[in-house]
Design an enzyme around this catalytic site. Sequence first.
Site: not given
Length: 278
Positions: A99, A101, A138, A259
């Site tokens: 998305r 910010d 998250y 990662h």
Amino acid sequence: MSTQKTFSFELFPPKTDKGFEKLRATVLTLNERRPAFFSCTYGAGGSTRDNTFATVDWLRSQDIDTAPHLTCIGNTVDETLGILERYKHQGINRIVALRGDRPSGTGVGGGDLAYANELVALIREHFGDHFHIEVAAYPEMHPQAPSFPVDIDNFCNKIRAGANSAITQYFYNVDAYIHFVKQCRQRGVDAPVVPGIMLITNYSNLARFSDACGAEIPRWIRKRLESYGDDSAGIRAFGAEVVTRLCEQLLEAGAPGLHFYTMNQAGPTLEIWDRLGI
């Protein structure tokens, strides 16, 4: 360790010629370890777009598998499709779809797409299966999510829209990751969720960034780091122990890979890499 697991590195686009010079040396050193790919970040509202393009262009010139970040906030659909066409023509077949910010001070909204699942759906609609799509996860909940169940549902929506796998925000609590994955599986989502690993080399920077992005530093780690004061060598040594054990526990728990958020530095990442015997 199993070669079936995916190990990868994240970079951020430098802003100066000196930064690019350092980045090139870092990448060439890291690439000797033959990671699955390098990802490259994309600033809030596309604020680093030109530098991201320059970094991606150089990575591809070295024939390095590259996964550019792409955000939808602040972009029109046509702009987004243009960027994707650019990447497709460069032989890129992996995208990290986010998305994103808004740049600070610019308010909310902007762009034709509001959420990452819409970006994923757009990529699938126009490019079919050309891109392997990574999305964000998250384990400790997105800082703007109203609740943990809602956040899990939002993540699952991204997978159902066509994402292949996910990379998490960094964390230092293994149980948070295990619980997150379990909740996804209970909702019928079995896409790989690769833990994002943040090295601990500077306590003040880590604390500031963690407070801003909602990543928890467990109290016992904070207290130990605070106790080192200005002893940067002590902080790095303790941080390496903590992160190595974290990675070991994650891999033992079945994580599909790791990662590494390199912060454009090779040394700290490779210390963990070698400790793990990857």
